[in-house]
Enzyme design. Structure first.
Site, PDB file in Angstrom:
ATOM      1  CE  LYS A  87      -2.253  -1.474   3.664  1.00 41.31           C
ATOM      2  NZ  LYS A  87      -1.827  -2.893   3.697  1.00 41.31           N
ATOM      3  CB  THR A  88       3.787   2.308   2.023  1.00 42.27           C
ATOM      4  OG1 THR A  88       3.081   2.135   3.258  1.00 42.27           O
ATOM      5  CG2 THR A  88       4.673   3.540   2.114  1.00 42.27           C
ATOM      6  CB  THR A 181      -4.181  -3.667   8.429  1.00 43.71           C
ATOM      7  OG1 THR A 181      -4.163  -3.102   9.757  1.00 43.71           O
ATOM      8  CG2 THR A 181      -2.832  -3.415   7.772  1.00 43.71           C
ATOM      9  NE  ARG A 240       6.056  -5.158   4.968  1.00 44.77           N
ATOM     10  CZ  ARG A 240       5.111  -4.458   5.587  1.00 44.77           C
ATOM     11  NH1 ARG A 240       4.625  -4.879   6.738  1.00 44.77           N
ATOM     12  NH2 ARG A 240       4.665  -3.329   5.050  1.00 44.77           N
TER      13      ARG A 240
END
Length: 357
Positions: A87-88, A181, A240
Site C-alpha cells: 500500500k505504501t 489493515t 514483504r
C-alpha cells in the site's frame, strides 16, 4: 480583524517552511528511507515496475491520467488490505506518476490537531499526503480532515477563553491517500469522503516469483526460476515476506558459496523452519496440537494459545488466515477444527512419527 489573522497565518507559514528546510536532513514527516533501507529492497517508482494487483493498477492508472489531463489533484484514495501487500509503495508510485511531492506519516503519530494543521498548511498544491494506519488517528484529529478534504480549508482556534475565535484558513488542494489493515475501524464520515476506495488482494505465486526475481536482480544475486517459485509458495501471498525470504537465502548462499537452486533453497528453508508448502514451526505446532490433543477439534482459540504459549491475537491475525486459506484449518461456532477430508492425512503425519518437520 480577519485580515490581521490571515496576515499572522501567512507569517507563521513562512517561518514554518524555513524551519522545515533547516531539518531537511532529518525529514521526520516524509520519513524518507535511509541508504541502508534502499540498498536491501527494490522499490518500484512506476506502475510498470509494480508487479501484481493488475486490476487495481489499471484503474489507478486511468484515474491518475484523467487528473493530469485536467491539471487537478487526484481524488482522495483509501487503500485497505492485509499488511505487507504494497500500500505504501503504491502511494509513492501515485505521487511519482502525478509528478507531485509526497508526505508520509502514520495515524498514531498525529496525536494533536496542531500536528495535522502544520502538515496541511505547509503543503504545496496537489501534494500527496499519505497516512498509514489511518484508522488509528484520534477522533479530534480526524475531524480536522473533514473540511480539509472537502473544501480545502482548516478551522483554527486563536486565543483562549472568552476571547478565543475560530477562523477558516485556506490550504492548497491536495490528495489524501489513507492506508489501513482494518477498514472496519474507519468511521463512516471519514470513509465517505474518499472518492476512490480499493482493496488489496493476496498475490499469486507467479506474481511473487516475479517480484523475487526483480529484487534478486536489484541485489545482484542469481536465483533459479524454480527456486523463486518455491519461495513464492512459502511467502503467504505477501511480497514483504517474499523479500525477507530472498535475503535469507542470499545469506545462506553467500556463506556456503552455493548456487540458489531448488535443492539448496529447500534445504535453507528447512533451516528456517519452513516446509515446502510454506508452513512455519508455529503453523505446524498449532495443527499438531489440534490433531494430537483434541482429535482434530473443535477447540477454542484461547485454549490453543495457552497450550503453545502464544498470544491469542497473534494466532488469530498472523497464523490462522494462512492456515484457513490453505485449507488446513476451519473456524466454526464451536472453535477451530481440522477439515474432515484432511484429518486422516494429518493424523498419519503427526501421530505416525516423532517429528513433524
Amino acid at each position: 480583524m480577519a485580515a490581521i489573522y490571515l496576515c499572522l497565518y501567512r507569517i507563521y507559514k513562512l517561518f514554518y517552511r524555513r524551519y522545515m528546510e533547516t531539518i531537511q536532513d532529518l525529514d521526520l514527516i516524509t520519513l524518507q528511507e535511509q541508504t541502508l533501507d534502499q540498498s536491501i529492497n527494490f522499490n518500484p517508482q512506476t506502475f510498470n515496475d509494480y508487479i501484481g494487483q493488475d486490476a487495481l493498477k489499471d484503474k489507478l492508472r486511468i484515474y491518475v491520467q484523467a487528473a493530469k489531463m485536467r491539471n487537478e489533484p487526484l481524488d482522495h484514495v483509501l487503500l485497505f488490505g492485509p499488511p505487507g501487500l504494497g500500500k505504501t509503495t503504491l502511494a509513492v508510485i501515485i505521487a511519482h506518476e502525478m509528478a507531485v511531492p509526497i508526505k508520509i506519516c502514520s495515524g498514531p503519530t498525529l496525536e494533536r490537531t496542531g500536528d495535522l494543521v502544520a502538515i496541511l498548511s505547509s503543503m504545496d498544491a496537489q501534494t500527496v499526503l499519505f497516512i498509514d494506519e489511518i484508522h488509528r488517528m484520534p477522533s479530534n484529529v480526524e475531524e480536522v480532515l473533514y473540511n480539509a478534504m472537502e473544501q480545502f480549508k482548516i478551522d483554527v482556534i486563536i486565543g483562549q477563553g472568552a476571547g478565543a475565535k475560530s477562523i477558516s484558513l485556506p490550504i492548497s488542494p491536495f490528495t489524501l491517500i489513507g492506508a489501513t489493515t482494518k477498514s472496519g475501524l474507519i468511521s463512516a464520515p471519514l470513509r465517505s469522503r474518499f472518492g476512490i476506495t480499493e482493496r488489496f488482494d493476496f498475490y499469486t505465486d507467479e506474481a511473487l516469483a516475479a517480484i523475487i526475481q526483480q529484487n534478486a536482480r536489484f541485489l545482484e544475486f542469481h536465483i533459479h526460476a524454480d527456486a523463486a517459485l518455491l519461495l513464492a509458495r512459502c511467502a503467504r501471498g505477501t511480497p514483504r515476506i517474499a523479500k525477507k525470504l530472498l535475503r535469507r537465502i542470499r545469506d545462506f548462499a553467500q556463506v556456503h558459496k552455493e548456487q540458489a537452486d531448488y535443492a539448496f533453497t529447500l534445504k535453507s528453508l528447512g533451516l528456517l523452519g519452513i516446509t515446502e508448502d510454506g508452513l512455519t514451526t508455529i503453523d505446524r505446532t498449532i495443527l499438531q496440537i489440534v490433531v494430537e490433543k483434541f482429535k482434530g477439534g473443535p477447540v477454542g482459540l484461547d485454549t490453543i494459545a495457552a497450550v503453545i504459549g502464544e498470544d491469542a491475537d497473534t494466532i488469530e491475525t498472523v497464523y490462522e488466515p494462512f492456515l484457513m486459506r490453505q485449507g488446513y484449518l476451519e473456524k466454526t461456532s464451536r472453535g477451530r477444527q481440522i477439515p474432515a477430508a484432511l484429518l486422516p492425512q494429518l493424523i498419519k503425519k503427526f501421530l505416525g512419527q516423532h517429528t513433524f518437520i
